[in-house]
Design a protein around this motif. Structure first.
Motif, PDB file in Angstrom:
ATOM      1  N   GLU A  33      53.707  66.423  -0.569  1.00 34.12           N
ATOM      2  CA  GLU A  33      52.933  66.915   0.573  1.00 34.12           C
ATOM      3  C   GLU A  33      53.219  66.089   1.827  1.00 34.12           C
ATOM      4  O   GLU A  33      53.276  66.623   2.937  1.00 34.12           O
ATOM      5  CB  GLU A  33      51.434  66.900   0.254  1.00 34.12           C
ATOM      6  N   ALA A  34      53.405  64.796   1.645  1.00 30.90           N
ATOM      7  CA  ALA A  34      53.718  63.934   2.790  1.00 30.90           C
ATOM      8  C   ALA A  34      55.089  64.283   3.359  1.00 30.90           C
ATOM      9  O   ALA A  34      55.282  64.278   4.585  1.00 30.90           O
ATOM     10  CB  ALA A  34      53.665  62.465   2.376  1.00 30.90           C
ATOM     11  N   ARG A  35      56.041  64.596   2.489  1.00 29.60           N
ATOM     12  CA  ARG A  35      57.362  64.976   2.977  1.00 29.60           C
ATOM     13  C   ARG A  35      57.309  66.307   3.730  1.00 29.60           C
ATOM     14  O   ARG A  35      57.979  66.476   4.765  1.00 29.60           O
ATOM     15  CB  ARG A  35      58.367  65.038   1.818  1.00 29.60           C
ATOM     16  N   VAL A  36      56.530  67.247   3.220  1.00 26.48           N
ATOM     17  CA  VAL A  36      56.367  68.522   3.920  1.00 26.48           C
ATOM     18  C   VAL A  36      55.751  68.287   5.296  1.00 26.48           C
ATOM     19  O   VAL A  36      56.228  68.809   6.309  1.00 26.48           O
ATOM     20  CB  VAL A  36      55.495  69.498   3.107  1.00 26.48           C
ATOM     21  N   ALA A  37      54.687  67.493   5.339  1.00 26.01           N
ATOM     22  CA  ALA A  37      53.993  67.230   6.606  1.00 26.01           C
ATOM     23  C   ALA A  37      54.928  66.552   7.605  1.00 26.01           C
ATOM     24  O   ALA A  37      54.924  66.873   8.802  1.00 26.01           O
ATOM     25  CB  ALA A  37      52.761  66.369   6.354  1.00 26.01           C
ATOM     26  N   ALA A  38      55.749  65.615   7.122  1.00 27.08           N
ATOM     27  CA  ALA A  38      56.675  64.918   8.016  1.00 27.08           C
ATOM     28  C   ALA A  38      57.713  65.883   8.581  1.00 27.08           C
ATOM     29  O   ALA A  38      58.076  65.803   9.762  1.00 27.08           O
ATOM     30  CB  ALA A  38      57.357  63.776   7.272  1.00 27.08           C
ATOM     31  N   SER A  39      58.183  66.812   7.768  1.00 24.76           N
ATOM     32  CA  SER A  39      59.160  67.796   8.244  1.00 24.76           C
ATOM     33  C   SER A  39      58.544  68.728   9.278  1.00 24.76           C
ATOM     34  O   SER A  39      59.172  69.065  10.288  1.00 24.76           O
ATOM     35  CB  SER A  39      59.707  68.608   7.065  1.00 24.76           C
ATOM     36  N   VAL A  40      57.311  69.149   9.031  1.00 29.14           N
ATOM     37  CA  VAL A  40      56.614  70.003   9.998  1.00 29.14           C
ATOM     38  C   VAL A  40      56.416  69.254  11.309  1.00 29.14           C
ATOM     39  O   VAL A  40      56.637  69.808  12.394  1.00 29.14           O
ATOM     40  CB  VAL A  40      55.255  70.479   9.438  1.00 29.14           C
ATOM     41  N   ASP A  41      56.025  67.993  11.221  1.00 27.78           N
ATOM     42  CA  ASP A  41      55.842  67.189  12.432  1.00 27.78           C
ATOM     43  C   ASP A  41      57.151  67.063  13.203  1.00 27.78           C
ATOM     44  O   ASP A  41      57.170  67.149  14.441  1.00 27.78           O
ATOM     45  CB  ASP A  41      55.320  65.794  12.074  1.00 27.78           C
ATOM     46  N   GLN A  42      58.267  66.870  12.490  1.00 22.90           N
ATOM     47  CA  GLN A  42      59.565  66.739  13.149  1.00 22.90           C
ATOM     48  C   GLN A  42      59.962  68.053  13.816  1.00 22.90           C
ATOM     49  O   GLN A  42      60.453  68.059  14.947  1.00 22.90           O
ATOM     50  CB  GLN A  42      60.642  66.304  12.154  1.00 22.90           C
ATOM     51  N   LEU A  43      59.721  69.166  13.138  1.00 23.52           N
ATOM     52  CA  LEU A  43      60.037  70.473  13.718  1.00 23.52           C
ATOM     53  C   LEU A  43      59.173  70.755  14.946  1.00 23.52           C
ATOM     54  O   LEU A  43      59.674  71.231  15.977  1.00 23.52           O
ATOM     55  CB  LEU A  43      59.834  71.572  12.673  1.00 23.52           C
ATOM     56  N   ARG A  44      57.892  70.462  14.843  1.00 21.30           N
ATOM     57  CA  ARG A  44      56.990  70.719  15.970  1.00 21.30           C
ATOM     58  C   ARG A  44      57.365  69.852  17.170  1.00 21.30           C
ATOM     59  O   ARG A  44      57.403  70.340  18.308  1.00 21.30           O
ATOM     60  CB  ARG A  44      55.535  70.456  15.541  1.00 21.30           C
ATOM     61  N   ALA A  45      57.655  68.583  16.917  1.00 21.90           N
ATOM     62  CA  ALA A  45      58.041  67.685  18.008  1.00 21.90           C
ATOM     63  C   ALA A  45      59.354  68.140  18.647  1.00 21.90           C
ATOM     64  O   ALA A  45      59.519  68.075  19.869  1.00 21.90           O
ATOM     65  CB  ALA A  45      58.163  66.254  17.483  1.00 21.90           C
ATOM     66  N   ALA A  46      60.288  68.620  17.812  1.00 18.09           N
ATOM     67  CA  ALA A  46      61.571  69.083  18.339  1.00 18.09           C
ATOM     68  C   ALA A  46      61.399  70.326  19.198  1.00 18.09           C
ATOM     69  O   ALA A  46      62.046  70.470  20.243  1.00 18.09           O
ATOM     70  CB  ALA A  46      62.527  69.375  17.176  1.00 18.09           C
ATOM     71  N   ALA A  47      60.523  71.246  18.773  1.00 17.47           N
ATOM     72  CA  ALA A  47      60.273  72.453  19.560  1.00 17.47           C
ATOM     73  C   ALA A  47      59.715  72.102  20.932  1.00 17.47           C
ATOM     74  O   ALA A  47      60.079  72.722  21.946  1.00 17.47           O
ATOM     75  CB  ALA A  47      59.318  73.376  18.812  1.00 17.47           C
ATOM     76  N   GLU A  48      58.844  71.103  20.983  1.00 15.81           N
ATOM     77  CA  GLU A  48      58.273  70.674  22.259  1.00 15.81           C
ATOM     78  C   GLU A  48      59.294  69.906  23.096  1.00 15.81           C
ATOM     79  O   GLU A  48      59.355  70.048  24.315  1.00 15.81           O
ATOM     80  CB  GLU A  48      57.050  69.795  21.993  1.00 15.81           C
ATOM     81  N   ARG A  49      60.126  69.132  22.433  1.00 15.93           N
ATOM     82  CA  ARG A  49      61.085  68.261  23.122  1.00 15.93           C
ATOM     83  C   ARG A  49      62.269  69.040  23.701  1.00 15.93           C
ATOM     84  O   ARG A  49      62.710  68.772  24.821  1.00 15.93           O
ATOM     85  CB  ARG A  49      61.584  67.223  22.117  1.00 15.93           C
ATOM     86  N   PHE A  50      62.771  70.029  22.939  1.00 18.31           N
ATOM     87  CA  PHE A  50      64.000  70.715  23.340  1.00 18.31           C
ATOM     88  C   PHE A  50      63.781  72.146  23.817  1.00 18.31           C
ATOM     89  O   PHE A  50      64.669  72.724  24.445  1.00 18.31           O
ATOM     90  CB  PHE A  50      64.997  70.718  22.180  1.00 18.31           C
ATOM     91  N   GLY A  51      62.640  72.724  23.513  1.00 21.26           N
ATOM     92  CA  GLY A  51      62.353  74.082  23.973  1.00 21.26           C
ATOM     93  C   GLY A  51      63.426  75.070  23.570  1.00 21.26           C
ATOM     94  O   GLY A  51      63.872  75.118  22.417  1.00 21.26           O
ATOM     95  N   ALA A  52      63.895  75.864  24.546  1.00 30.05           N
ATOM     96  CA  ALA A  52      64.900  76.889  24.287  1.00 30.05           C
ATOM     97  C   ALA A  52      66.263  76.311  23.939  1.00 30.05           C
ATOM     98  O   ALA A  52      67.167  77.044  23.527  1.00 30.05           O
ATOM     99  CB  ALA A  52      65.031  77.809  25.503  1.00 30.05           C
ATOM    100  N   GLY A  53      66.427  75.005  24.083  1.00 31.40           N
ATOM    101  CA  GLY A  53      67.693  74.369  23.730  1.00 31.40           C
ATOM    102  C   GLY A  53      67.850  74.114  22.243  1.00 31.40           C
ATOM    103  O   GLY A  53      68.900  73.646  21.798  1.00 31.40           O
TER     104      GLY A  53
END
Length: 266
Positions: A33-53
């Motif tokens: 569950e911790a690994r899943v949560a970390a992956s979701v956090d990384q994806l969410r942060a990347a979506a905010e950081r890079f947007g349409a890129g």
């Protein structure tokens, strides 16, 4: 575990010719569950950081189907794309309408330049990949690297399903790295195990390539993929006629933009 941390069929309980991939591989492990949560956090942060890129580059393999499910499940604004090399199994391509039906997501498909494929086959034959490492890499250049260059054009970051457990060559895969073209490559499942992948697929009923049920853990182009036998490492079915240190197509090796555009594989 065999060398490089890649499990073999012989280490899995209940491995039979009729077993499904879920039945063979799915196992709940501590920290899942911790690994899943970390992956979701990384994806969410990347979506905010890079947007349409930002884009997910999906092979439509088990790992990438997990990432697509995470993107859809958490409503992340991340584009998804894949490469259709014109040499994929029908079972692989069958996932495209399944993704659209299940998640309401359209996967962008990038194909090789038809004229380049025709020229390569005419010059070297349909079995060129078996003739030499140079010709196999040249085939990957035409069918994979050149389309990848178009997929990533204008992007600042891309998401892959690389995991450290997949092979010796990938044992040091970081969660984030530079790709050689000034882009960030995000390996959001880097520390997941094969058991984690299938436990997630089982838990969330994620669509997957039915060839995984036929002992094909790693699936690429049809001529370059075979089922593995008991005791073989999971990537043994890819380019099985080559030495272990050659078993990459070039998609995950640092290259210049010019090399990607031309499909160069040297």
């Amino acid at each position: 575990m065999s060398d490089g941390g890649v499990s073999s069929l012989s280490s899995l309980p209940g491995a039979t010719a009729s077993a499904s991939a879920v039945g063979l591989y799915a196992r709940a492990a501590p920290g899942f569950e911790a690994r899943v949560a970390a992956s979701v956090d990384q994806l969410r942060a990347a979506a905010e950081r890079f947007g349409a890129g930002l884009i997910q580059s999906s092979s439509l393999g088990a790992e990438d189907m997990v990432i697509t499910d995470l993107i859809a499940r958490h409503g992340l604004a991340i584009d998804i794309a894949t490469l259709d090399t014109d040499a994929l199994h029908a079972e692989t391509l069958a996932l495209l309408p399944q993704i659209e039906a299940r998640y309401g997501l359209q996967v962008q498909v990038f194909r090789p330049v038809a004229e380049q494929v025709v020229h390569f086959v005419k010059s070297h034959g349909e079995r060129a990949m078996y003739e030499s490492l140079a010709l196999r890499k040249a085939c990957c250049g035409v069918r994979k690297l050149e389309p990848l260059g178009r997929m990533l054009a204008g992007r600042t970051a891309w998401i892959t399903g690389l995991r450290r457990e997949q092979s010796q060559n990938r044992a040091e895969v970081p969660a984030e790295e530079l790709d050689g073209q000034g882009r960030i490559k995000l390996n959001v499942l880097a520390d997941w195990s094969w058991a984690d992948i299938w436990h997630y697929i089982d838990t969330h009923q994620v669509p997957y390539n039915t060839l995984h049920d036929q002992f094909m853990p790693s699936i690429g182009c049809a001529p370059c993929t075979r089922a593995i036998s008991v005791g073989e490492d999971f990537r043994s079915g890819r380019w099985w006629w080559e030495s272990e240190d050659a078993k990459e197509c070039g998609l995950h090796q640092a290259r210049s933009n010019e090399e990607l555009k031309s499909g160069a594989t040297a």
